[in-house]
Design a protein around this motif. Structure first.
Motif, PDB file in Angstrom:
ATOM      1  N   PHE A 132       0.835  -1.201   0.000  1.00 34.66           N
ATOM      2  CA  PHE A 132       0.000   0.000   0.000  1.00 34.66           C
ATOM      3  C   PHE A 132       0.871   1.254   0.000  1.00 34.66           C
ATOM      4  O   PHE A 132       0.633   2.199  -0.768  1.00 34.66           O
ATOM      5  CB  PHE A 132      -0.912  -0.009   1.228  1.00 34.66           C
ATOM      6  CG  PHE A 132      -1.938   1.078   1.235  1.00 34.66           C
ATOM      7  CD1 PHE A 132      -3.193   0.863   0.690  1.00 34.66           C
ATOM      8  CD2 PHE A 132      -1.665   2.314   1.795  1.00 34.66           C
ATOM      9  CE1 PHE A 132      -4.150   1.869   0.685  1.00 34.66           C
ATOM     10  CE2 PHE A 132      -2.610   3.322   1.800  1.00 34.66           C
ATOM     11  CZ  PHE A 132      -3.855   3.104   1.252  1.00 34.66           C
ATOM     12  N   SER A 136       0.984   3.727  -3.206  1.00 40.01           N
ATOM     13  CA  SER A 136       0.462   5.056  -2.906  1.00 40.01           C
ATOM     14  C   SER A 136       1.560   6.109  -3.084  1.00 40.01           C
ATOM     15  O   SER A 136       1.326   7.194  -3.626  1.00 40.01           O
ATOM     16  CB  SER A 136      -0.084   5.090  -1.478  1.00 40.01           C
ATOM     17  OG  SER A 136      -0.816   6.256  -1.235  1.00 40.01           O
ATOM     18  N   VAL A 193      -5.411   1.389  -5.473  1.00 37.89           N
ATOM     19  CA  VAL A 193      -4.617   2.169  -4.523  1.00 37.89           C
ATOM     20  C   VAL A 193      -3.941   3.332  -5.251  1.00 37.89           C
ATOM     21  O   VAL A 193      -3.950   4.481  -4.784  1.00 37.89           O
ATOM     22  CB  VAL A 193      -3.569   1.284  -3.820  1.00 37.89           C
ATOM     23  CG1 VAL A 193      -2.610   2.150  -2.994  1.00 37.89           C
ATOM     24  CG2 VAL A 193      -4.239   0.249  -2.927  1.00 37.89           C
ATOM     25  N   ASP A 196      -6.846   5.764  -6.805  1.00 37.41           N
ATOM     26  CA  ASP A 196      -7.544   6.524  -5.765  1.00 37.41           C
ATOM     27  C   ASP A 196      -6.635   7.555  -5.113  1.00 37.41           C
ATOM     28  O   ASP A 196      -7.085   8.644  -4.757  1.00 37.41           O
ATOM     29  CB  ASP A 196      -8.104   5.570  -4.702  1.00 37.41           C
ATOM     30  CG  ASP A 196      -9.314   4.795  -5.199  1.00 37.41           C
ATOM     31  OD1 ASP A 196      -9.951   5.262  -6.153  1.00 37.41           O
ATOM     32  OD2 ASP A 196      -9.613   3.723  -4.639  1.00 37.41           O
ATOM     33  N   THR A 197      -5.348   7.222  -4.963  1.00 35.70           N
ATOM     34  CA  THR A 197      -4.414   8.200  -4.396  1.00 35.70           C
ATOM     35  C   THR A 197      -4.289   9.413  -5.304  1.00 35.70           C
ATOM     36  O   THR A 197      -4.360  10.560  -4.839  1.00 35.70           O
ATOM     37  CB  THR A 197      -3.030   7.563  -4.173  1.00 35.70           C
ATOM     38  OG1 THR A 197      -3.153   6.438  -3.292  1.00 35.70           O
ATOM     39  CG2 THR A 197      -2.072   8.565  -3.549  1.00 35.70           C
ATOM     40  N   LEU A 218      -9.530   4.926   0.759  1.00 35.05           N
ATOM     41  CA  LEU A 218      -8.274   4.187   0.921  1.00 35.05           C
ATOM     42  C   LEU A 218      -8.433   3.019   1.896  1.00 35.05           C
ATOM     43  O   LEU A 218      -7.768   1.987   1.746  1.00 35.05           O
ATOM     44  CB  LEU A 218      -7.174   5.132   1.403  1.00 35.05           C
ATOM     45  CG  LEU A 218      -6.749   6.219   0.405  1.00 35.05           C
ATOM     46  CD1 LEU A 218      -5.656   7.083   1.009  1.00 35.05           C
ATOM     47  CD2 LEU A 218      -6.253   5.600  -0.903  1.00 35.05           C
ATOM     48  N   ASP A 221      -9.783   0.093   0.020  1.00 38.66           N
ATOM     49  CA  ASP A 221      -8.710  -0.488  -0.798  1.00 38.66           C
ATOM     50  C   ASP A 221      -7.779  -1.345   0.052  1.00 38.66           C
ATOM     51  O   ASP A 221      -7.399  -2.457  -0.349  1.00 38.66           O
ATOM     52  CB  ASP A 221      -7.893   0.626  -1.470  1.00 38.66           C
ATOM     53  CG  ASP A 221      -8.691   1.393  -2.511  1.00 38.66           C
ATOM     54  OD1 ASP A 221      -9.708   0.865  -2.977  1.00 38.66           O
ATOM     55  OD2 ASP A 221      -8.286   2.526  -2.849  1.00 38.66           O
ATOM     56  N   PHE A 222      -7.404  -0.824   1.217  1.00 38.55           N
ATOM     57  CA  PHE A 222      -6.474  -1.545   2.094  1.00 38.55           C
ATOM     58  C   PHE A 222      -7.067  -2.883   2.526  1.00 38.55           C
ATOM     59  O   PHE A 222      -6.389  -3.918   2.473  1.00 38.55           O
ATOM     60  CB  PHE A 222      -6.152  -0.686   3.327  1.00 38.55           C
ATOM     61  CG  PHE A 222      -5.052  -1.238   4.184  1.00 38.55           C
ATOM     62  CD1 PHE A 222      -3.744  -0.763   4.057  1.00 38.55           C
ATOM     63  CD2 PHE A 222      -5.299  -2.232   5.123  1.00 38.55           C
ATOM     64  CE1 PHE A 222      -2.722  -1.276   4.844  1.00 38.55           C
ATOM     65  CE2 PHE A 222      -4.287  -2.746   5.921  1.00 38.55           C
ATOM     66  CZ  PHE A 222      -2.999  -2.269   5.776  1.00 38.55           C
TER      67      PHE A 222
END
Length: 251
Positions: A132, A136, A193, A196-197, A218, A221-222
C-alpha cells in the motif's frame, strides 16, 4: 512538471547513473495545502485500521462477525456519504464504526488464519502495508493525472470479478477459477490504490478537502488487498502442509 526529474535528469548524462535520498522527498507538484490534507487522510486511515483491529478482537471475544456486521458497515459508509462535510465529528465517528464492523466481518477469516498458521496473519498485514505504501507513494511521485485513465480499466476488472462470482455461485466454481479471482482481484485493488491516491490529490487541488471520505476510500482499498493477500498466503500454507504430509507418508 515531471516528478521524476530528480531521479533521471535528461539534460545531464552523468546524473542518470545515480539518485539521492532527497529525490524521494520531491513533492513539488503537491501544494502545502494538499500535503496537509494528505496527512489528515492518512492519519484518519490509520485510526480506521485501529478500529478495524478492535473489531477483529471483539469478534474473537464474542463471535459477532457475520452478515449483520457487513450490512452495518455498509450502512455506516452510506450514512457517512449522505452527511454534509461540515458534520465532521459525526462522519469521523461513522468511519470508525464502519472500520469496527469491517474488522468484525473479516474476523472469521482471521480466526482461520490463527488456527492454521498465526505467522501468516502478521506477514499478510505487513505485506499489505508495504504494498500500500509503495503504490500510494508511486502515485504521489508520478505526474498529476498520469494514472487516472486506469480507473475505467479497473472498473471493468471489478465488473469481471462480479460476473465470475455470480457465475460460479450458480454453475459452481473450480479451484482454478477461484485462484484467478484471487490474483486478478488483488491486481485490480492494488491498481485502485494508485488511482484513488491520484484521484484524492487531484480533488484536493480542485478544492475538495473532504479527508473523511478520502480516508474511507483508501480504507476499503487496504482491506480488499489485505483479505486477498491473507487468503493467498493461507492457501499456500495449506498446500505446503499437504506436501509435508505426503512426504511423511512416502517415507
Amino acid at each position: 512538471m515531471d516528478a521524476f526529474t530528480s531521479f533521471f535528469d535528461s539534460q545531464s548524462p552523468s546524473s542518470r547513473n545515480h539518485w539521492t535520498y532527497d529525490s524521494l522527498k520531491n513533492f513539488r507538484q503537491i501544494s502545502p495545502v494538499v500535503q496537509t490534507h494528505l496527512k489528515q487522510v492518512y492519519l484518519t486511515l490509520c485510526c480506521a485500521l485501529v478500529a478495524s483491529a478492535t473489531g477483529v478482537y471483539l469478534h474473537m471475544l464474542w463471535n459477532i462477525g457475520g452478515l449483520l456486521t457487513t450490512f452495518a458497515c455498509l450502512g455506516c459508509m452510506i450514512g457517512l456519504l449522505s452527511m454534509a462535510p461540515y458534520e465532521e465529528k459525526k462522519r469521523v465517528g461513522l468511519l470508525m464504526a464502519a472500520g469496527l464492523f469491517e474488522g468484525a466481518s473479516i474476523g472469521p477469516l482471521v480466526d482461520l488464519a490463527i488456527e492454521i498458521d498465526p505467522s501468516v496473519l502478521m506477514t499478510a498485514f505487513v505485506g499489505t502495508g508495504i504494498a500500500f505504501a509503495c503504490f500510494s507513494g508511486a502515485a504521489m511521485l508520478a505526474r498529476r493525472r498520469e494514472y487516472l485513465y486506469l480507473g475505467g480499466l479497473l472498473s471493468s476488472g471489478v465488473s469481471i470479478l462480479l460476473w465470475l462470482h455470480f457465475a460460479s455461485s450458480i454453475f459452481g466454481g473450480s479451484a482454478a477459477l477461484f485462484k484467478f479471482e484471487l490474483y486478478f482481484g488483488l491486481l485490480v485493488f492494488v491498481g485502485y490504490v494508485v488511482v484513488d491516491t491520484q484521484d484524492i490529490i487531484e480533488k484536493a487541488h480542485l478544492g475538495d478537502l473532504d479527508y473523511v471520505k478520502h480516508a474511507m476510500t483508501l480504507f476499503t482499498d487496504f482491506v480488499a488487498v489485505f483479505v486477498r493477500i491473507l487468503i493467498i498466503m493461507l492457501k499456500n500454507s495449506q498446500e505446503r502442509e499437504r506436501e509435508k504430509k505426503k512426504n511423511k507418508r512416502r517415507d
